[in-house]
Design an enzyme around this catalytic site. Structure first.
Site, mmCIF file in Angstrom:
data_model
loop_
_atom_site.group_PDB
_atom_site.id
_atom_site.type_symbol
_atom_site.label_atom_id
_atom_site.label_comp_id
_atom_site.label_asym_id
_atom_site.label_seq_id
_atom_site.Cartn_x
_atom_site.Cartn_y
_atom_site.Cartn_z
ATOM 1 N N ASP A 163 15.596 39.521 69.087
ATOM 2 C CA ASP A 163 14.443 40.374 68.297
ATOM 3 C C ASP A 163 13.652 38.929 67.717
ATOM 4 O OD1 ASP A 163 13.018 42.213 67.182
ATOM 5 O OD2 ASP A 163 14.194 42.137 65.172
ATOM 6 N N HIS B 151 8.721 36.730 74.334
ATOM 7 C CA HIS B 151 9.536 37.451 73.182
ATOM 8 C C HIS B 151 10.763 38.121 73.834
ATOM 9 C CE1 HIS B 151 9.456 39.802 69.604
ATOM 10 N NE2 HIS B 151 10.184 40.798 70.401
ATOM 11 N N CYS B 152 11.937 37.702 73.139
ATOM 12 C CA CYS B 152 13.027 37.977 73.713
ATOM 13 C C CYS B 152 13.565 39.405 72.810
ATOM 14 C CB CYS B 152 14.270 37.009 73.704
ATOM 15 S SG CYS B 152 15.696 37.294 74.341
ATOM 16 N N PRO B 153 13.726 40.484 73.570
ATOM 17 C CA PRO B 153 14.268 41.609 72.583
ATOM 18 C C PRO B 153 15.746 41.536 72.410
ATOM 19 C CG PRO B 153 13.923 42.114 74.993
ATOM 20 C CD PRO B 153 13.472 40.938 74.955
#
Length: 337
Positions: free
Chosen positions: A138, A133-135
């Site tokens: 998003d 999951h890449c912040p």
């Protein structure tokens, strides 16, 4: 109260995305305003064209990685929740190319996760070929948007390297200028240099993952560290499948077609079965042998019972001793399939 908490959490998750967009756009704008015009005047206008195309590709891949569905599996319908309860075993084993792979039961989505599928704790969804999951975008990075994320960091690395080199050339050419005129290029150079280390390092890391046919989740957890990876197809095929292979459609929103139902009819049922569109289907005839349980053969040679039709076998007279003196009949029954 719960709704307000969810909205606050969602806004908090958008902070890295907004920061990444501002950092890319502001730094690139300062470069095109202060540095690029002097380089075009000194050298060639192709510098501005090529760098403009590179910037467009960075923003395009960034948008695709952010707004593309990563491959979220829909949750089981409510009708299946009663059947797939907590009594289900936690794991199921399947064999892929001679290697046993475990499929874990997801209590949230109510199904066994396919191989390489992981439930994201941030998005609360099961994602196919989950990478991470890449912040900064998003969004989860999965099978459907991994190529866009990979090309985003690849083009961004090239963009940062070009900005650093060309900005350094501009500063070298402006040695005799007042210090106020080279403050913006120095800021651009510092920001680009700080961003270069994590971005270029991440790009090199993912290049290695693509060549090995692994995901970030598998590499970090060491899923195949002690054995062979059954999903490794070789360097060339791994790169082709991950970056240029076909992308399946979205799973969320896919509607399972309802089961066909026969329409009620007031007419009495016929001997032949009919298809759903009331057309007669293929009829198959099956013949079997029936033997009379009586010691003497019956006086009649034709027997009819419902859809069964029996015809006496005249050739059985010579073979009555073989069957113990019992009569022999050939019966047929018509069925529709």
């Amino acid at each position: 109260m719960e709704r307000r908490f969810k909205n606050r959490k969602k806004c908090t998750q958008l902070i890295p995305l907004v920061f990444a967009v501002l950092l890319i756009c502001v730094t690139t704008t300062l470069y095109f305003v202060y540095v690029c015009p002097d380089l075009v005047a000194r050298y060639h206008f192709v510098i501005a064209i090529l760098h403009g195309i590179l910037t467009f590709l960075v923003l395009l891949m960034f948008g695709r990685a952010t707004f593309t569905d990563p491959g979220v599996f829909p949750r089981a319908p409510e009708s299946e929740d009663d059947e797939n309860d907590l009594r289900q075993p936690l794991y199921r084993n399947i064999e892929i190319r001679g290697i046993t792979v475990k499929m874990k039961w997801c209590e949230t989505c109510r199904f066994y996760r396919p191989p390489r599928c992981t439930h994201c704790s941030v998005c609360n969804n099961c994602v196919e070929v989950f990478d991470h999951h890449c912040p900064w975008v998003d969004n989860c990075i999965g099978k459907h948007n991994y190529r866009y994320f990979f090309f985003f960091i690849l083009f961004l690395s090239c963009h940062i390297v070009c900005v650093i080199i060309l900005t350094a050339v501009y500063i070298m050419n402006q040695k005799a200028s007042p210090i106020k005129e080279i403050i913006p290029p120095i800021i651009i150079l510092l920001i680009s240099a700080l961003a270069a280390f994590p971005v270029i390092g991440l790009t090199i890391f993912h290049i290695g993952l693509v060549m090995l046919g692994r995901t970030t989740n598998e590499q970090v957890t060491g899923k195949f560290g002690g054995g062979h990876n059954p999903f490794d197809l070789g360097c060339r095929l791994n790169c082709c499948n991950a970056l240029f292979g076909p992308v399946p459609p979205r799973y969320v929103g896919y509607k399972v077609p309802q089961k066909w139902k026969t329409k009620p009819s007031s007419n009495p049922p016929s001997n032949n079965y009919t298809s759903r569109d009331t057309e007669e289907v293929h009829t198959q005839q099956i013949q079997i042998e029936l033997q009379n349980v009586n010691e003497k053969p019956p006086a009649y040679s034709h027997v009819t019972n419902s859809a069964w039709t029996g015809v006496g076998d005249n050739s059985s007279s010579s073979g009555s001793s073989i069957h113990g003196g019992r009569g022999r009949f050939t019966a047929s029954y018509e069925i529709s399939v």
